[in-house]
Design an enzyme around this catalytic site. Sequence first.
Site, PDB file in Angstrom:
ATOM      1  N   GLY A   1      -5.522  -3.185  -3.342  1.00 53.87           N
ATOM      2  CA  GLY A   1      -4.379  -3.659  -4.115  1.00 53.87           C
ATOM      3  C   GLY A   1      -4.336  -3.055  -5.502  1.00 53.87           C
ATOM      4  O   GLY A   1      -4.714  -3.699  -6.482  1.00 53.87           O
TER       5      GLY A   1
ATOM      6  N   SER B   1      -1.676  -0.716   2.077  1.00 59.84           N
ATOM      7  CA  SER B   1      -1.903  -0.410   3.497  1.00 59.84           C
ATOM      8  C   SER B   1      -2.740  -1.498   4.141  1.00 59.84           C
ATOM      9  O   SER B   1      -3.702  -1.988   3.537  1.00 59.84           O
ATOM     10  CB  SER B   1      -2.648   0.921   3.645  1.00 59.84           C
ATOM     11  OG  SER B   1      -1.868   1.962   3.127  1.00 59.84           O
TER      12      SER B   1
ATOM     13  N   GLU C   1     -15.855   9.186  -3.012  1.00 56.46           N
ATOM     14  CA  GLU C   1     -14.781   9.681  -2.160  1.00 56.46           C
ATOM     15  C   GLU C   1     -15.021  11.126  -1.764  1.00 56.46           C
ATOM     16  O   GLU C   1     -14.436  11.621  -0.810  1.00 56.46           O
ATOM     17  CB  GLU C   1     -13.427   9.549  -2.856  1.00 56.46           C
ATOM     18  CG  GLU C   1     -12.848   8.162  -2.677  1.00 56.46           C
ATOM     19  CD  GLU C   1     -11.502   8.007  -3.355  1.00 56.46           C
ATOM     20  OE1 GLU C   1     -11.235   6.931  -3.880  1.00 56.46           O
ATOM     21  OE2 GLU C   1     -10.731   8.975  -3.358  1.00 56.46           O
TER      22      GLU C   1
HETATM   23  C1  LIG Z   1       1.531   5.709   3.181  1.00 59.60           C
HETATM   24  C2  LIG Z   1       1.125   5.181   1.870  1.00 59.60           C
HETATM   25  C3  LIG Z   1       0.059   4.310   1.784  1.00 59.60           C
HETATM   26  C4  LIG Z   1      -0.337   3.779   0.561  1.00 59.60           C
HETATM   27  N1  LIG Z   1      -1.366   2.886   0.534  1.00 59.60           N
HETATM   28  C5  LIG Z   1      -1.703   2.297  -0.642  1.00 59.60           C
HETATM   29  C6  LIG Z   1      -2.706   1.286  -0.690  1.00 59.60           C
HETATM   30  O1  LIG Z   1      -3.309   0.952   0.327  1.00 59.60           O
HETATM   31  N2  LIG Z   1      -2.986   0.699  -1.861  1.00 59.60           N
HETATM   32  C7  LIG Z   1      -2.361   1.048  -3.016  1.00 59.60           C
HETATM   33  O2  LIG Z   1      -2.685   0.507  -4.055  1.00 59.60           O
HETATM   34  N3  LIG Z   1      -1.389   2.018  -3.017  1.00 59.60           N
HETATM   35  C8  LIG Z   1      -1.043   2.631  -1.849  1.00 59.60           C
HETATM   36  N4  LIG Z   1      -0.048   3.574  -1.824  1.00 59.60           N
HETATM   37  C9  LIG Z   1       0.683   3.842  -3.053  1.00 59.60           C
HETATM   38  C10 LIG Z   1       0.406   5.172  -3.693  1.00 59.60           C
HETATM   39  O3  LIG Z   1      -0.862   5.208  -4.277  1.00 59.60           O
HETATM   40  C11 LIG Z   1       1.521   5.408  -4.702  1.00 59.60           C
HETATM   41  O4  LIG Z   1       2.714   5.554  -3.973  1.00 59.60           O
HETATM   42  C12 LIG Z   1       1.281   6.641  -5.538  1.00 59.60           C
HETATM   43  O5  LIG Z   1       0.228   6.439  -6.435  1.00 59.60           O
HETATM   44  C13 LIG Z   1       2.533   7.056  -6.305  1.00 59.60           C
HETATM   45  O6  LIG Z   1       3.084   6.014  -7.029  1.00 59.60           O
HETATM   46  P1  LIG Z   1       4.641   5.671  -6.885  1.00 59.60           P
HETATM   47  O7  LIG Z   1       4.929   5.472  -5.458  1.00 59.60           O
HETATM   48  O8  LIG Z   1       4.940   4.595  -7.819  1.00 59.60           O
HETATM   49  O9  LIG Z   1       5.386   6.980  -7.328  1.00 59.60           O
HETATM   50  P2  LIG Z   1       5.730   7.398  -8.816  1.00 59.60           P
HETATM   51  O10 LIG Z   1       4.518   7.334  -9.648  1.00 59.60           O
HETATM   52  O11 LIG Z   1       6.936   6.681  -9.252  1.00 59.60           O
HETATM   53  O12 LIG Z   1       6.078   8.913  -8.584  1.00 59.60           O
HETATM   54  C14 LIG Z   1       7.373   9.389  -8.172  1.00 59.60           C
HETATM   55  C15 LIG Z   1       7.374  10.909  -8.259  1.00 59.60           C
HETATM   56  O13 LIG Z   1       7.112  11.313  -9.609  1.00 59.60           O
HETATM   57  C16 LIG Z   1       6.013  12.168  -9.674  1.00 59.60           C
HETATM   58  N5  LIG Z   1       5.244  11.895 -10.896  1.00 59.60           N
HETATM   59  C17 LIG Z   1       4.729  10.729 -11.322  1.00 59.60           C
HETATM   60  N6  LIG Z   1       4.046  10.898 -12.456  1.00 59.60           N
HETATM   61  C18 LIG Z   1       4.123  12.212 -12.762  1.00 59.60           C
HETATM   62  C19 LIG Z   1       3.627  13.016 -13.816  1.00 59.60           C
HETATM   63  N7  LIG Z   1       2.867  12.507 -14.801  1.00 59.60           N
HETATM   64  N8  LIG Z   1       3.911  14.315 -13.772  1.00 59.60           N
HETATM   65  C20 LIG Z   1       4.666  14.856 -12.785  1.00 59.60           C
HETATM   66  N9  LIG Z   1       5.161  14.161 -11.780  1.00 59.60           N
HETATM   67  C21 LIG Z   1       4.899  12.842 -11.756  1.00 59.60           C
HETATM   68  C22 LIG Z   1       5.183  11.869  -8.449  1.00 59.60           C
HETATM   69  O14 LIG Z   1       4.410  12.981  -8.078  1.00 59.60           O
HETATM   70  C23 LIG Z   1       6.241  11.538  -7.432  1.00 59.60           C
HETATM   71  O15 LIG Z   1       6.685  12.725  -6.856  1.00 59.60           O
HETATM   72  C24 LIG Z   1       0.349   4.140  -0.612  1.00 59.60           C
HETATM   73  C25 LIG Z   1       1.417   5.025  -0.531  1.00 59.60           C
HETATM   74  C26 LIG Z   1       1.818   5.549   0.686  1.00 59.60           C
HETATM   75  C27 LIG Z   1       2.969   6.499   0.738  1.00 59.60           C
END
Ligand SMILES: Cc1cc2nc3c(=O)[nH]c(=O)nc-3n(C[C@H](O)[C@H](O)[C@H](O)COP(=O)(O)OP(=O)(O)OC[C@H]3O[C@@H](n4cnc5c(N)ncnc54)[C@H](O)[C@@H]3O)c2cc1C
Lengths: 356, 404
Positions: free
Chosen positions: B126, B160, B243
């Site tokens: 989480g 997840s 990791e």
């Molecule tokens: C299948 C799947 C399983 C997951 N499982 C888990 C889980 O079990 N537990 C958990 O905690 N999270 C989980 N996640 C979440 C995942 O860690 C986040 O989606 C990820 O960290 C990105 O955050 P966000 O979705 O808020 O995207 P955002 O941070 O909003 O990013 C949106 C876009 O902006 C880009 N971006 C963001 N910051 C920057 C920057 N500084 N410079 C350039 N580009 C940038 C990103 O690359 C992306 O393309 C999961 C996600 C997926 C898709």
Amino acid sequence: MDFSLSEEQELLQSTVRSFVERECDPRTAHAVFDGERTAVASLWAGLVDMGLPGLSLPEAHGGSGRELLDLALVAEELGRGAVPVPFLGHALAALVLARHGSEAQQATWSPGLASGGVRATVALAENGGCWLPGEWGAELEDGRVTGRKTFVPEADGADLFVVGCRGGGLALVEGGSSVRVEEGSTLDRGRPLYSVVFEAAPAEVVEGAAAVTLIDAASTLLAADAFGAAHRLIRATAAYLQTREQFGRPLATFQGLKHQLANMVAELDPSRGLWWYAGHAFDHAPAEASRAAALAKAHITERAQQVARDCVEAHGGIGFTWECDVQIWFKRVMFDRLWLGAPDAHRERYAALEGW
Amino acid sequence: MNLRFGEEYEKLRESVRAFCTESWPLQGGEAELGEREQGILWRKRALEAGILYRTVPSEYGGAGAEPDVMAETVIRQELDRAGVPHRASVQGTHMLVPTLLECGTEEQRREYIERTLTGELLWCQGYSEPGAGSDLASLQSRAELDGDEWVLNGQKIWTSNADVADMMFGLFRTEPEQPRHGGISYLLVPMSAPGLDVRPLKMMQGGRDFCEVFFDGVRIPARNIVGARGDGWQVSRSTLKHERMLIGDTHASRTSFDALVALAREVRKDGRPAIADSGVRQRLASVAGYLAAQEWAVARMLTAMHQNRDMEVISELLTTKLSSTNLQQQIAKLALDLIPDAGLREPAPDEAMMGIRAFTPGRWVSQYMFTLAQSIAGGTSNVQRNLIGERVLGLPRDPRPPAA
Ligand SMILES: Cc1cc2nc3c(=O)[nH]c(=O)nc-3n(C[C@H](O)[C@H](O)[C@H](O)COP(=O)(O)OP(=O)(O)OC[C@H]3O[C@@H](n4cnc5c(N)ncnc54)[C@H](O)[C@@H]3O)c2cc1C
């Protein structure tokens, strides 16, 4: 399991690297590109002092009995420095002789090749991009070679030619009156290419599967050279972008450029193991050698070429000039990509070897 | 350079192989158990035999062996080859367990580690929140100490396996007056706690795997904190170095590449097997280049880590996620181009699930979408690019938000 270099190999590499850093800064390469070739002889003499021309030749004949991976480590450093020396053709000819030459051939040629007194090269390509053994047409009859070869590296002043002949065999031909070297034009001025006409030139056959040895070794050395060149280009471009300012700040602080550079690293850097392994397999896993070499040549020279193109763009207008270093490394990589055939030919070779 | 593993490791390989043949598949009544129970049973035996998680101390169910990346590699190769159920869910085994070993109390280790390794206890992670993704340190879910209980409020998202997990390890803001990274704690939350609500989200390919998790006054014991109050960010980072053990895993890429080659032999293009088509051969060989590069990069990293020379392979270490993401995506794209009609149909529900099963056309369609998740989950590709630019090339760091 140990996929790393031996201490001896690390020493070889760092020795060559410091020689190149000391003796061949980009100004040297520029001078050669501008037609001032005096540095070439002294750089080659430096390589001779380090024993590089005889690296793969047996110790009994004045060489150091090293393996293809060692040659490839040298190639990486020469590519990194875009060093204008006749290493490629000489190293390949010596390797062919070391692995396939008869006792008599070795006794005749090896000491000179090792000491640098004799300079050798390889004559493979023929008209219309015929690089690979099945495509060679030069005739070898009654101990004489007749045919015209193109893109022969450093043929001017070479004493010995390893010539690819019809049917995929190799022949040794000594330079002389029946060997005519024709001036050509070469994009990578650091490694001039020539056409060579053999007119019933006296020749000796090299026995065995020597052509495969030659193609695999050449593929590996070109891949290593391209890797070294592209690796340096990325770092040099990153350094340039730290100094160049626009919009009131260094360009390196713009994320768009940072990501472009990061992509180049991700495309190129992990591929080092491909040529390491190709070099290793050549001596220790012969059944894998051709596949590994074909993949290394195709993959790395393709990646390196894209890196070089992207680095020109990242430099802006200056990157498009003759004065900028980038054009030299760009052309170094172009040579590596196209000499011995473009990547598609090597991908097809790989596919066939996989039984696809 | 010596690509043989040597006598000692070959002996280990033999013994792992023998163990697998003897222990799997389960026999008699055991073979009637459900898939999950069979997996748990097998992993218990493998732990006892000192094959799984061998470096975990014996008090917590492991074999207390010295870390040895070569041994881990040989073992993993054999387990993959034998097709035994050795992978319990990675959130527990590869994230939570190493963190507890590093930062947990004796009580926490005894309570959780062994049951996590067998897969009896399933975990979810989480971290992400609706307002905190790539910028994780901006997370807002909070925990307040009330007597000997933490009271949790807020929301997690993209979690997840939250719908099947028994426990969550999560990051919560406990020191609201502290700046960003400073005010976070690492807490262990039973998913059955009152006030905790899990709502599964449907993924683009149609399967269910991640969820939203809502906390409305959820109470957990005060002792369910790993590390000190406000140290949660550091605690979660301690996972990172473990990791690395995951990087040796090019198994998934190799498996899908082999399936791709099989597909190219099977389907026809212009009246002959697709694999005879020169365009297809070119693309296959091109992907083979990326795959072999990745495999040798891993071999180099393993060797360097074994020799404590990690810094020499920093570039390989930091590019590995981006490279394997690109590789998996290329494999899926080529597969789909070989079976274009399949891309017009929606995958069946079982084909839309994660994890490698039989490569049916519908499965490739899912894979075509699912490989995109790799560019998002666990640090997006852009975040990887930042890391590579900064740590490999020494480029300036991106501007950070003001410490407020
Ligand atoms: C299948 C799947 C399983 C997951 N499982 C888990 C889980 O079990 N537990 C958990 O905690 N999270 C989980 N996640 C979440 C995942 O860690 C986040 O989606 C990820 O960290 C990105 O955050 P966000 O979705 O808020 O995207 P955002 O941070 O909003 O990013 C949106 C876009 O902006 C880009 N971006 C963001 N910051 C920057 C920057 N500084 N410079 C350039 N580009 C940038 C990103 O690359 C992306 O393309 C999961 C996600 C997926 C898709």
